[in-house]
Motif scaffolding. Structure first.
Motif, PDB file in Angstrom:
ATOM      1  N   GLY A 155       0.498  -1.188  -0.207  1.00  0.00           N
ATOM      2  CA  GLY A 155       0.007  -0.131  -0.060  1.00  0.00           C
ATOM      3  C   GLY A 155       0.839   1.117   0.076  1.00  0.00           C
ATOM      4  N   ARG A 156       0.321   2.290  -0.334  1.00  0.00           N
ATOM      5  CA  ARG A 156       0.945   3.631   0.685  1.00  0.00           C
ATOM      6  C   ARG A 156       1.864   3.923   1.102  1.00  0.00           C
ATOM      7  N   CYS A 157       1.553   2.829   2.609  1.00  0.00           N
ATOM      8  CA  CYS A 157       3.015   2.919   2.994  1.00  0.00           C
ATOM      9  C   CYS A 157       3.820   2.226   3.569  1.00  0.00           C
ATOM     10  N   GLY A 158       4.275   0.999   2.005  1.00  0.00           N
ATOM     11  CA  GLY A 158       4.710   0.589   1.995  1.00  0.00           C
ATOM     12  C   GLY A 158       4.579  -0.830   2.391  1.00  0.00           C
ATOM     13  N   ARG A 159       3.598  -1.268   3.316  1.00  0.00           N
ATOM     14  CA  ARG A 159       3.548  -2.388   3.602  1.00  0.00           C
ATOM     15  C   ARG A 159       2.146  -3.400   3.246  1.00  0.00           C
ATOM     16  N   LEU A 160       2.584  -4.356   3.459  1.00  0.00           N
ATOM     17  CA  LEU A 160       1.036  -5.118   3.057  1.00  0.00           C
ATOM     18  C   LEU A 160      -0.233  -4.026   2.841  1.00  0.00           C
ATOM     19  N   LYS A 161      -1.037  -4.377   1.860  1.00  0.00           N
ATOM     20  CA  LYS A 161      -2.453  -3.817   1.850  1.00  0.00           C
ATOM     21  C   LYS A 161      -2.835  -4.380   2.678  1.00  0.00           C
ATOM     22  N   CYS A 162      -4.047  -3.126   3.750  1.00  0.00           N
ATOM     23  CA  CYS A 162      -4.990  -4.278   4.539  1.00  0.00           C
ATOM     24  C   CYS A 162      -5.898  -5.154   4.109  1.00  0.00           C
ATOM     25  N   CYS A 163      -6.927  -4.626   2.860  1.00  0.00           N
ATOM     26  CA  CYS A 163      -7.190  -5.471   2.037  1.00  0.00           C
ATOM     27  C   CYS A 163      -7.345  -6.821   2.172  1.00  0.00           C
ATOM     28  N   LEU A 164      -5.814  -7.281   1.725  1.00  0.00           N
ATOM     29  CA  LEU A 164      -5.774  -9.065   1.485  1.00  0.00           C
ATOM     30  C   LEU A 164      -5.863  -9.467   2.984  1.00  0.00           C
ATOM     31  N   ARG A 165      -6.353  -8.659   4.142  1.00  0.00           N
ATOM     32  CA  ARG A 165      -6.789  -9.653   5.367  1.00  0.00           C
ATOM     33  C   ARG A 165      -8.468  -9.122   5.057  1.00  0.00           C
ATOM     34  N   TYR A 166      -8.805  -8.706   4.604  1.00  0.00           N
ATOM     35  CA  TYR A 166     -10.279  -8.630   4.681  1.00  0.00           C
ATOM     36  C   TYR A 166     -11.372 -10.060   3.945  1.00  0.00           C
ATOM     37  N   GLU A 167     -11.096 -10.359   3.563  1.00  0.00           N
ATOM     38  CA  GLU A 167     -11.264 -12.517   3.180  1.00  0.00           C
ATOM     39  C   GLU A 167     -10.390 -13.141   3.247  1.00  0.00           C
ATOM     40  N   TYR A 168      -9.700 -13.120   3.600  1.00  0.00           N
ATOM     41  CA  TYR A 168      -8.777 -14.372   4.425  1.00  0.00           C
ATOM     42  C   TYR A 168      -9.732 -14.878   5.425  1.00  0.00           C
ATOM     43  N   ASP A 169     -10.060 -14.440   6.192  1.00  0.00           N
ATOM     44  CA  ASP A 169     -11.100 -15.193   7.070  1.00  0.00           C
ATOM     45  C   ASP A 169     -11.590 -16.183   6.404  1.00  0.00           C
ATOM     46  N   THR A 170     -12.242 -15.688   5.145  1.00  0.00           N
ATOM     47  CA  THR A 170     -13.249 -16.680   4.398  1.00  0.00           C
ATOM     48  C   THR A 170     -12.217 -17.536   3.759  1.00  0.00           C
ATOM     49  N   TYR A 171     -11.852 -18.025   2.899  1.00  0.00           N
ATOM     50  CA  TYR A 171     -10.227 -18.122   1.988  1.00  0.00           C
ATOM     51  C   TYR A 171      -9.577 -19.173   3.013  1.00  0.00           C
ATOM     52  N   GLU A 172      -9.581 -19.008   4.827  1.00  0.00           N
ATOM     53  CA  GLU A 172      -9.670 -20.392   5.273  1.00  0.00           C
ATOM     54  C   GLU A 172     -11.121 -20.983   6.077  1.00  0.00           C
ATOM     55  N   GLU A 173     -11.393 -20.297   5.588  1.00  0.00           N
ATOM     56  CA  GLU A 173     -12.798 -21.201   5.591  1.00  0.00           C
ATOM     57  C   GLU A 173     -13.423 -21.991   5.074  1.00  0.00           C
TER      58      GLU A 173
END
Length: 306
Positions: free
Chosen positions: A197-215
């Motif tokens: 992202g703009r901060c140079g770190r991994l984008k926060c939006c990668l977190r949004y669907e992660y729980d669904t993918y894991e389930e």
């Protein structure tokens, strides 16, 4: 007495604020509130129902003084004009003292009783003389607050690669930890320039669907599993998680895509690693996940010193 959830401050804090008797407010109303920091401008989000308050983590509390008036709006506009001059003053004094810190932003509270200086630094900085000099020049109380690069983006960033305003400066009240494991599970590109992202770190939006993918992944045989299907025996090579499909190598060495519902039984569960999952590869994945999670977890030393 009605209570409302209100967003306020440059860091977009959330809090529960009590209104005066008979006062009612609607979403997006601007109000003058009293917080622990002093008088501030806030935006009403919703009524503070029990269910809404449960969604908040360690909310602030305070009171709503009044709806924002025309006079209040003029004072706010005047403060915005002063803010740029204050930024230049702080930057000049930091330069004169040659302090190892980078100025990010300056927040002037509505009541005028406090100016908060946000800065980046690799280590702790002795800014006692800086605070004295700034208090003398700006004639108000000075609070120094060290932040991290993710908070810098929250203060300064505008739009992300998606073309929308950055999440940290809109709806996110907390910035969750994000790891490379999340990008891998969602089969996102691993090009750092595209998933940062703009901060140079991994984008926060990668977190949004992660729980669904894991389930969804939990319902699939792990990679490397030996299975029996309607077409015969095979070994799972890969997953298409959202589609609920498996890439399977059959006994005749054909690679075919099947629905997970076509699996009759799992003879031997795999370890979930592609390519056999060597011990060295597992250690590398664990180390990488730990490093990424650590780098992308908000861990700012936000201890104010005055």
């Amino acid at each position: 007495m009605a209570k409302y959830i209100i967003r306020y401050g440059a860091m977009r804090f959330l809090g529960v604020f009590s209104a005066r008797a008979k006062d009612e407010y609607n979403r997006d109303d601007q109000v003058i509130i009293r917080t622990k920091r002093g008088l501030e401008v806030g935006d009403v989000l919703c009524e503070a129902t029990d269910e809404a308050v449960k969604q908040l983590s360690d909310p602030a509390f305070g009171s709503i003084m009044r709806a924002m008036s025309d006079e209040d709006l003029k004072q706010t506009e005047h403060m915005v004009g002063d803010a740029q001059r204050e930024v230049e003053t702080v930057r000049r004094v930091i330069g004169e003292m040659d302090l190892p810190m980078q100025l990010v932003d300056v927040e002037h509270l509505f009541g005028g009783e406090r100016i908060i200086v946000y800065y980046l630094a690799e280590s702790r900085v002795d800014f006692r003389e800086l605070v004295k000099a700034l208090a003398s020049e700006l004639q108000t109380r000075i609070e120094m607050r060290q932040i991290g690069v993710r908070d810098e983006a929250k203060l300064l960033a505008d739009y992300g690669d998606c073309g929308k305003p950055v999440c940290c400066n809109t709806h996110l009240s907390e910035m969750p930890p994000v790891s490379m494991r999340m990008a891998k599970l969602q089969k996102a590109t691993l090009d750092p320039t595209k998933i940062s992202g703009r901060c140079g770190r991994l984008k926060c939006c990668l977190r949004y669907e992660y729980d669904t993918y894991e389930e969804l992944q939990r319902d699939l045989p792990p990679i490397g599993s030996d299975i029996v299907t309607n077409s015969g025996r095979g070994r799972v090579l890969n997953h298409e998680i959202l589609a609920g499909q498996l890439l399977v190598r059959m006994e005749d060495n054909r690679n075919i895509m099947i629905d997970a519902s076509d699996v009759l039984t799992v003879l031997k569960r795999g370890n979930g690693q592609t390519g056999g999952g060597s011990k060295r590869g597992k250690r590398r994945d664990k180390k990488e996940a730990a490093e990424e999670s650590g780098e992308n977890t908000q861990s700012n030393s936000d201890t104010p010193k005055e």
